[in-house]
Scaffold this motif. Structure first.
Motif, PDB file in Angstrom:
ATOM      1  N   ALA A  37      -9.604   4.450  15.486  1.00 31.51           N
ATOM      2  CA  ALA A  37      -9.483   3.417  14.450  1.00 31.51           C
ATOM      3  C   ALA A  37     -10.878   2.961  14.084  1.00 31.51           C
ATOM      4  CB  ALA A  37      -8.652   2.235  14.949  1.00 31.51           C
ATOM      5  N   ARG A  38     -11.108   2.751  12.808  1.00 34.12           N
ATOM      6  CA  ARG A  38     -12.450   2.436  12.309  1.00 34.12           C
ATOM      7  C   ARG A  38     -12.893   1.006  12.578  1.00 34.12           C
ATOM      8  NH1 ARG A  38     -16.262   5.317  12.049  1.00 34.12           N
ATOM      9  NH2 ARG A  38     -15.171   5.563  13.984  1.00 34.12           N
ATOM     10  N   ASN A  39     -11.964   0.091  12.760  1.00 36.71           N
ATOM     11  CA  ASN A  39     -12.340  -1.316  12.872  1.00 36.71           C
ATOM     12  C   ASN A  39     -12.103  -1.826  14.281  1.00 36.71           C
ATOM     13  OD1 ASN A  39     -12.900  -1.775   9.946  1.00 36.71           O
ATOM     14  ND2 ASN A  39     -10.762  -1.132   9.796  1.00 36.71           N
ATOM     15  N   ASN A  73     -13.982  -0.985   7.749  1.00 35.57           N
ATOM     16  CA  ASN A  73     -13.673   0.161   6.919  1.00 35.57           C
ATOM     17  C   ASN A  73     -12.293  -0.013   6.315  1.00 35.57           C
ATOM     18  OD1 ASN A  73     -15.508   2.867   7.488  1.00 35.57           O
ATOM     19  ND2 ASN A  73     -15.617   1.386   9.135  1.00 35.57           N
ATOM     20  N   SER A  74     -12.134   0.454   5.093  1.00 33.79           N
ATOM     21  CA  SER A  74     -10.838   0.461   4.436  1.00 33.79           C
ATOM     22  C   SER A  74     -10.588   1.850   3.883  1.00 33.79           C
ATOM     23  CB  SER A  74     -10.816  -0.572   3.301  1.00 33.79           C
ATOM     24  OG  SER A  74      -9.632  -0.439   2.540  1.00 33.79           O
ATOM     25  N   VAL A  75      -9.358   2.321   3.998  1.00 25.43           N
ATOM     26  CA  VAL A  75      -8.965   3.584   3.376  1.00 25.43           C
ATOM     27  C   VAL A  75      -7.897   3.280   2.336  1.00 25.43           C
ATOM     28  CG1 VAL A  75      -7.764   5.781   3.742  1.00 25.43           C
ATOM     29  CG2 VAL A  75      -9.554   5.080   5.316  1.00 25.43           C
ATOM     30  N   VAL A  88     -19.217  -4.251  10.888  1.00 25.39           N
ATOM     31  CA  VAL A  88     -18.851  -3.322   9.828  1.00 25.39           C
ATOM     32  C   VAL A  88     -17.336  -3.160   9.826  1.00 25.39           C
ATOM     33  CG1 VAL A  88     -19.072  -0.950   8.986  1.00 25.39           C
ATOM     34  CG2 VAL A  88     -21.017  -2.077  10.048  1.00 25.39           C
ATOM     35  N   LYS A 122       0.851  -1.193   0.000  1.00 25.46           N
ATOM     36  CA  LYS A 122       0.000   0.000   0.000  1.00 25.46           C
ATOM     37  C   LYS A 122       0.893   1.252   0.000  1.00 25.46           C
ATOM     38  CE  LYS A 122      -3.993   0.414   1.663  1.00 25.46           C
ATOM     39  NZ  LYS A 122      -5.286   0.535   2.370  1.00 25.46           N
ATOM     40  N   LEU A 128      -1.772   5.585  16.633  1.00 23.41           N
ATOM     41  CA  LEU A 128      -3.164   5.416  17.082  1.00 23.41           C
ATOM     42  C   LEU A 128      -3.398   6.249  18.333  1.00 23.41           C
ATOM     43  CD1 LEU A 128      -5.911   3.765  16.974  1.00 23.41           C
ATOM     44  CD2 LEU A 128      -4.822   2.223  18.625  1.00 23.41           C
ATOM     45  N   SER A 177     -13.236   8.646  12.567  1.00 23.30           N
ATOM     46  CA  SER A 177     -12.610   8.197  13.817  1.00 23.30           C
ATOM     47  C   SER A 177     -12.423   9.375  14.765  1.00 23.30           C
ATOM     48  CB  SER A 177     -11.255   7.541  13.535  1.00 23.30           C
ATOM     49  OG  SER A 177     -11.432   6.231  13.047  1.00 23.30           O
ATOM     50  N   ASN A 218      -0.739  -5.994  11.808  1.00 21.88           N
ATOM     51  CA  ASN A 218      -1.502  -4.757  11.894  1.00 21.88           C
ATOM     52  C   ASN A 218      -2.737  -4.864  12.785  1.00 21.88           C
ATOM     53  OD1 ASN A 218       0.168  -3.164  10.216  1.00 21.88           O
ATOM     54  ND2 ASN A 218      -0.696  -4.125   8.399  1.00 21.88           N
ATOM     55  N   VAL A 238      -8.109  -2.365  14.376  1.00 23.78           N
ATOM     56  CA  VAL A 238      -7.345  -2.256  13.128  1.00 23.78           C
ATOM     57  C   VAL A 238      -7.628  -0.908  12.484  1.00 23.78           C
ATOM     58  CG1 VAL A 238      -6.886  -3.271  10.860  1.00 23.78           C
ATOM     59  CG2 VAL A 238      -7.579  -4.752  12.749  1.00 23.78           C
ATOM     60  N   LYS A 239      -6.597  -0.151  12.177  1.00 25.67           N
ATOM     61  CA  LYS A 239      -6.807   1.104  11.462  1.00 25.67           C
ATOM     62  C   LYS A 239      -7.240   0.806  10.017  1.00 25.67           C
ATOM     63  CE  LYS A 239      -4.820   4.927  12.168  1.00 25.67           C
ATOM     64  NZ  LYS A 239      -4.042   6.161  12.336  1.00 25.67           N
ATOM     65  N   ALA A 240      -8.162   1.600   9.507  1.00 22.91           N
ATOM     66  CA  ALA A 240      -8.734   1.360   8.173  1.00 22.91           C
ATOM     67  C   ALA A 240      -7.659   1.360   7.087  1.00 22.91           C
ATOM     68  CB  ALA A 240      -9.798   2.406   7.866  1.00 22.91           C
ATOM     69  N   ILE A 241      -6.603   2.109   7.307  1.00 26.95           N
ATOM     70  CA  ILE A 241      -5.549   2.210   6.299  1.00 26.95           C
ATOM     71  C   ILE A 241      -4.820   0.874   6.131  1.00 26.95           C
ATOM     72  CG2 ILE A 241      -3.642   2.942   7.802  1.00 26.95           C
ATOM     73  CD1 ILE A 241      -4.585   4.644   4.517  1.00 26.95           C
ATOM     74  N   ASN A 242      -4.925  -0.001   7.133  1.00 30.34           N
ATOM     75  CA  ASN A 242      -4.254  -1.300   7.065  1.00 30.34           C
ATOM     76  C   ASN A 242      -5.141  -2.409   6.510  1.00 30.34           C
ATOM     77  OD1 ASN A 242      -1.722  -0.481   8.047  1.00 30.34           O
ATOM     78  ND2 ASN A 242      -2.505  -0.453  10.145  1.00 30.34           N
ATOM     79  N   VAL A 243      -6.306  -2.035   6.031  1.00 29.55           N
ATOM     80  CA  VAL A 243      -7.229  -3.015   5.456  1.00 29.55           C
ATOM     81  C   VAL A 243      -7.123  -2.960   3.928  1.00 29.55           C
ATOM     82  CG1 VAL A 243      -9.652  -3.666   5.206  1.00 29.55           C
ATOM     83  CG2 VAL A 243      -8.797  -2.835   7.413  1.00 29.55           C
ATOM     84  N   LEU A 244      -6.668  -4.066   3.343  1.00 29.29           N
ATOM     85  CA  LEU A 244      -6.526  -4.157   1.883  1.00 29.29           C
ATOM     86  C   LEU A 244      -7.743  -4.866   1.297  1.00 29.29           C
ATOM     87  CD1 LEU A 244      -4.681  -4.004  -0.722  1.00 29.29           C
ATOM     88  CD2 LEU A 244      -3.999  -6.336  -0.147  1.00 29.29           C
ATOM     89  N   VAL A 264      -8.352  -8.198   3.375  1.00 26.59           N
ATOM     90  CA  VAL A 264      -7.085  -8.823   3.778  1.00 26.59           C
ATOM     91  C   VAL A 264      -6.335  -7.915   4.760  1.00 26.59           C
ATOM     92  CG1 VAL A 264      -4.873  -9.700   2.933  1.00 26.59           C
ATOM     93  CG2 VAL A 264      -6.930  -9.966   1.528  1.00 26.59           C
ATOM     94  N   VAL A 265      -5.945  -8.466   5.899  1.00 30.92           N
ATOM     95  CA  VAL A 265      -5.202  -7.703   6.911  1.00 30.92           C
ATOM     96  C   VAL A 265      -4.047  -8.551   7.421  1.00 30.92           C
ATOM     97  CG1 VAL A 265      -5.319  -6.485   9.122  1.00 30.92           C
ATOM     98  CG2 VAL A 265      -7.335  -6.562   7.660  1.00 30.92           C
TER      99      VAL A 265
END
Lengths: 69, 69, 69, 69, 69, 69
Positions: free
Chosen positions: E5-7, F36-38, F34, A60, C65, D43, F63, E59-65, F58-59
């Motif tokens: 964090a969103r997740n 979230n992904s960024v 729910v 990423k 965070l 967030s 992370n 889990v921060k949303a930026i780390n979700v692929l 995928v995580v």
């Protein structure tokens, strides 16, 4: 097959080194560069890759640090 | 200059696109590949890079995901 | 030397613990705080740091965070 | 309250800048250092922090890059 | 308790495997899914979790692929 | 299709919000949770996902932060 990540290269596995929890994989990418990936040994076993295999290398953009020397 | 990261390439900045908080930089790396980095606009301003500049591209191995297609 | 990351501190290495693949480095930062970094043993060997050395501690803002307790 | 992360500091929010999707928060940490966090605006709204608030700053050790200059 | 964090899920620890530096924790989350976390053994010891414990999974949303197969 | 990451869920896209550089995608995962992904807007456009689509989430385990409240 589409990935939500800006950086996608094709690499060839050149070595796999397993530790207790984590492992390290070395890859050749075009232009004689080398990249490294660290993952759990479990993920490696699921991937089932070995030296000589071709894999997709996905990073990423947020994880790419630029430095001006 | 030494970095605690396994992946270090030299890239040439080809475009810089600024948003409100984040920005996206495109780079050419050897072998005609393209990489992307996302950072805050503030970091970009500190870096002071512009199109045509050479920068070091640093990625920790843990952030490299391998996929077998 | 400029980094595309918002968080940059100076730390002093207080301990280095090597595992098989990964290692853990402890650092003192100003105000008597302690930070920790994990990297591959290979990166550590390249860095060539040992207890007492000063190093730059770099963290991208996206990896920070915040929690309200 | 316990976190599975090696780096935990107390910071005081000094500024909050909202973009369209992401926002950037600046914090004072002990010893007159400044840290930055980037997160989604959503967030931030959930966190409900504003200038002057104290927050916990949490960073996993794997996200700490060491550089020897 | 609020996280930037969103997740955020609730997971139940099903196994803990310690390595030399890193460890791997498996968790059940609702709907019979399994998640995994990797952290330092030190963080694990601080957390003090064991099989059967409930923990928050952040889990921060930026780390979700996201991937479209 | 195999991923070098421990956490893989199937999610259904419920909303897509584009910013200038980054965008945020919401997904339903099993059990009414729910996620979230960024990612960059460019990655979103490459992915070509829209509300109602199913995607792989995928995580990497590294992370995933565990918290004991």
């Amino acid at each position: 097959m589409k990935y939500g990540a800006r950086n996608q290269l094709i690499g060839k596995v050149t070595s796999v080194k397993k530790g207790d929890i984590m492992c390290q994989i070395k890859l050749d990418i075009p232009a004689a560069s080398v990249m490294n990936s660290v993952m759990t040994v479990e993920s490696l076993d699921d991937l089932g890759i070995k030296e000589g295999d071709s894999v997709k290398v996905v990073v990423k953009a947020i994880n790419v640090l630029l430095v001006r020397e």
